[in-house]
Design an enzyme around this catalytic site. Structure first.
Site, PDB file in Angstrom:
ATOM      1  N   GLY A   7       0.857  -1.202   0.000  1.00 33.50           N
ATOM      2  CA  GLY A   7       0.000   0.000   0.000  1.00 33.50           C
ATOM      3  C   GLY A   7       0.877   1.230   0.000  1.00 33.50           C
ATOM      4  O   GLY A   7       1.671   1.416   0.919  1.00 33.50           O
ATOM      5  N   GLY A   9      -0.086   4.583  -0.250  1.00 39.69           N
ATOM      6  CA  GLY A   9      -0.823   5.831  -0.036  1.00 39.69           C
ATOM      7  C   GLY A   9      -0.003   6.750   0.859  1.00 39.69           C
ATOM      8  O   GLY A   9       1.225   6.598   0.970  1.00 39.69           O
ATOM      9  N   LEU A  11       0.270   7.086   4.174  1.00 42.83           N
ATOM     10  CA  LEU A  11       0.992   6.439   5.268  1.00 42.83           C
ATOM     11  C   LEU A  11       2.087   5.505   4.744  1.00 42.83           C
ATOM     12  O   LEU A  11       3.203   5.454   5.285  1.00 42.83           O
ATOM     13  CB  LEU A  11      -0.017   5.647   6.118  1.00 42.83           C
ATOM     14  CG  LEU A  11       0.409   5.266   7.509  1.00 42.83           C
ATOM     15  CD1 LEU A  11       0.784   6.488   8.321  1.00 42.83           C
ATOM     16  CD2 LEU A  11      -0.720   4.494   8.206  1.00 42.83           C
ATOM     17  N   ASN A  98      -6.465   2.292  10.408  1.00 45.98           N
ATOM     18  CA  ASN A  98      -7.487   2.769  11.331  1.00 45.98           C
ATOM     19  C   ASN A  98      -8.555   1.708  11.501  1.00 45.98           C
ATOM     20  O   ASN A  98      -8.796   0.903  10.602  1.00 45.98           O
ATOM     21  CB  ASN A  98      -8.176   4.012  10.757  1.00 45.98           C
ATOM     22  CG  ASN A  98      -7.330   5.255  10.900  1.00 45.98           C
ATOM     23  OD1 ASN A  98      -6.491   5.345  11.793  1.00 45.98           O
ATOM     24  ND2 ASN A  98      -7.551   6.223  10.025  1.00 45.98           N
ATOM     25  N   ALA A 123      -0.696  12.673   7.979  1.00 48.13           N
ATOM     26  CA  ALA A 123      -0.150  12.978   6.652  1.00 48.13           C
ATOM     27  C   ALA A 123      -1.312  13.228   5.714  1.00 48.13           C
ATOM     28  O   ALA A 123      -2.371  12.636   5.865  1.00 48.13           O
ATOM     29  CB  ALA A 123       0.671  11.798   6.161  1.00 48.13           C
ATOM     30  N   LYS A 177      -7.318   4.459  20.030  1.00 42.12           N
ATOM     31  CA  LYS A 177      -7.229   5.043  18.682  1.00 42.12           C
ATOM     32  C   LYS A 177      -8.574   4.940  17.972  1.00 42.12           C
ATOM     33  O   LYS A 177      -8.956   5.836  17.206  1.00 42.12           O
ATOM     34  CB  LYS A 177      -6.118   4.337  17.882  1.00 42.12           C
ATOM     35  CG  LYS A 177      -5.940   4.879  16.447  1.00 42.12           C
ATOM     36  CD  LYS A 177      -5.388   6.283  16.402  1.00 42.12           C
ATOM     37  CE  LYS A 177      -5.569   7.034  15.097  1.00 42.12           C
ATOM     38  NZ  LYS A 177      -5.086   6.469  13.891  1.00 42.12           N
ATOM     39  N   ASN A 195      -9.023  18.935  11.619  1.00 39.81           N
ATOM     40  CA  ASN A 195      -9.152  18.283  12.939  1.00 39.81           C
ATOM     41  C   ASN A 195      -9.263  19.305  14.070  1.00 39.81           C
ATOM     42  O   ASN A 195     -10.091  19.172  14.974  1.00 39.81           O
ATOM     43  CB  ASN A 195      -7.946  17.376  13.203  1.00 39.81           C
ATOM     44  CG  ASN A 195      -7.854  16.230  12.214  1.00 39.81           C
ATOM     45  OD1 ASN A 195      -8.744  16.068  11.371  1.00 39.81           O
ATOM     46  ND2 ASN A 195      -6.806  15.429  12.307  1.00 39.81           N
ATOM     47  N   SER A 245      -8.176  11.428   7.517  1.00 36.73           N
ATOM     48  CA  SER A 245      -8.141  10.540   6.355  1.00 36.73           C
ATOM     49  C   SER A 245      -9.549  10.334   5.787  1.00 36.73           C
ATOM     50  O   SER A 245      -9.717  10.200   4.581  1.00 36.73           O
ATOM     51  CB  SER A 245      -7.508   9.205   6.730  1.00 36.73           C
ATOM     52  OG  SER A 245      -8.199   8.628   7.807  1.00 36.73           O
ATOM     53  N   GLU A 257     -13.385   4.257   5.736  1.00 38.42           N
ATOM     54  CA  GLU A 257     -13.173   3.149   6.690  1.00 38.42           C
ATOM     55  C   GLU A 257     -14.273   3.102   7.764  1.00 38.42           C
ATOM     56  O   GLU A 257     -14.109   2.480   8.798  1.00 38.42           O
ATOM     57  CB  GLU A 257     -11.803   3.304   7.367  1.00 38.42           C
ATOM     58  CG  GLU A 257     -10.640   3.072   6.419  1.00 38.42           C
ATOM     59  CD  GLU A 257      -9.274   3.241   7.078  1.00 38.42           C
ATOM     60  OE1 GLU A 257      -8.500   2.280   7.114  1.00 38.42           O
ATOM     61  OE2 GLU A 257      -8.989   4.368   7.551  1.00 38.42           O
TER      62      GLU A 257
HETATM   63  O1  KPL Z   1      -5.843   8.813  12.274  1.00 36.48           O
HETATM   64  C1  KPL Z   1      -6.102   9.910  11.879  1.00 36.48           C
HETATM   65  C2  KPL Z   1      -6.794   9.983  10.567  1.00 36.48           C
HETATM   66  O2  KPL Z   1      -6.949  11.047   9.991  1.00 36.48           O
HETATM   67  O3  KPL Z   1      -7.189   8.909  10.098  1.00 36.48           O
HETATM   68  C3  KPL Z   1      -5.834  11.128  12.734  1.00 36.48           C
HETATM   69  C4  KPL Z   1      -4.910  10.762  13.868  1.00 36.48           C
HETATM   70  C5  KPL Z   1      -7.148  11.636  13.261  1.00 36.48           C
HETATM   71  C6  KPL Z   1      -5.088  12.217  12.023  1.00 36.48           C
HETATM   72  O4  KPL Z   1      -5.838  12.944  11.121  1.00 36.48           O
END
Ligand code: KPL
Length: 298
Positions: A7, A9, A11, A98, A123, A177, A195, A245, A257
């Site tokens: 992957g 992307g 990340l 996530n 990111a 998380k 955010n 994201s 997701e």
């Molecule tokens: O995990 C994240 C996401 O955007 O998926 C955070 C930590 C909220 C950062 O934007």
């Protein structure tokens, strides 16, 4: 070490660049095979990293010591399962996405040491460039018996992209998380904001967090609405300038997701007979949004 990142992307590219700069022999693995994976990052210090890294080399894969899976939760089954027979038995597989529940789709299928991680690094994509918006912490731990005790993997990752924390029991970190993502991700879509701007909507945030805290307690985790709220608002501040994201997925009209984030929470709540009306409403709102563009796209 030989490392394949599945992957490429935001990340995935972040980890590819960090691992390559730490001296590892890395390659990317893309769904549609390509000889190179372009990695363009604006790093936290403002410097650019632009390289074409190797990709989809079966020989590299066959010798990889780590397979870092940075696919979205809903892509993991289809992306990972075909590779299992092509990596060595000792290759350590790390799932870094996530949400929760992707592993329920392939119970006991993985013999290699399997780890799960969550990260608060932020990111975002800007055209062909990935901007590393905020540093964060990656929490990692074992999720099958072959991975137990292999804490040195956290050190390898920490040398490349700090901070990385090892947990003998990763589940509490994953639930925390999940709480962050249940709040920040869908709300940033609903309020159409970064955010950090979510601090304007604290009553809504608090209502969501209260329900999550109840589900976590029913699942056997020690938490409280106050401590969870503190954790979530802290991530909100640390990643204030980022678009989540899910926000980015919706903007690009991609599948989100949500089934593995709020959807997972709803399934857990149902198991315990708990009513989580705020989260149920949020789930429906995001699903409806997805359906609008998935209908248009089909
Ligand atoms: O995990 C994240 C996401 O955007 O998926 C955070 C930590 C909220 C950062 O934007």
């Amino acid at each position: 070490m030989k490392i394949t990142v599945l992957g490429c992307g935001a990340l995935g590219q972040l980890w590819l660049s960090a691992l390559e700069q730490a001296g590892h022999d890395v390659q990317g693995w893309l769904r549609v095979p390509q000889p190179y994976c372009p990695v363009n990052i604006i790093q936290l210090n403002g410097q650019s990293y632009n390289k074409n890294l190797a990709a989809n080399d079966p020989l590299h894969l066959a010798e990889s010591q780590i397979l870092l899976v940075t696919l979205k939760a809903w892509q993991v089954y289809n992306g990972l399962v075909p590779l299992l027979a092509k990596i060595p038995p000792h290759c350590r597989i790390i799932l870094l996405h996530n949400g929760m529940g992707s592993q329920d789709e392939f119970p006991n299928l993985i013999e290699q040491p399997l780890f799960q991680g969550v990260t608060t690094h932020a990111a975002r994509r800007d055209g062909n460039t990935i901007i590393h918006v905020a540093a964060g912490t990656t929490h990692i731990g074992p999720t099958n018996s072959a991975a137990i005790g292999q804490s040195n993997i956290a050190e390898v990752l920490h040398q490349a992209l700090p901070d990385v924390a090892w947990h003998d029991n990763i589940m509490p970190a994953i639930w925390k998380k999940l709480a962050v993502n249940c709040v920040i991700n869908p709300l940033s879509v609903i309020y159409n904001c970064r955010n950090g701007d979510l601090q304007k909507y604290m009553p809504h945030v608090e209502a969501i967090v209260k329900e999550i805290s109840e589900v976590m307690e029913a699942e056997g985790y020690r938490t409280s609405p106050e401590s969870l709220l503190h954790y979530v608002t802290n991530v909100m501040c640390m990643t204030a300038d980022n678009y989540s994201s899910m926000y980015q997925d919706v903007q690009a009209q991609r599948h989100t997701e949500i089934d593995y984030i709020t959807g997972y929470l709803l399934r857990a709540a149902r198991k315990h007979g708990l009513s989580v009306t705020e989260n149920a409403h949020i789930f429906e709102t995001i699903k409806r949004k997805e359906q609008t563009y998935e209908r248009i796209g089909s």
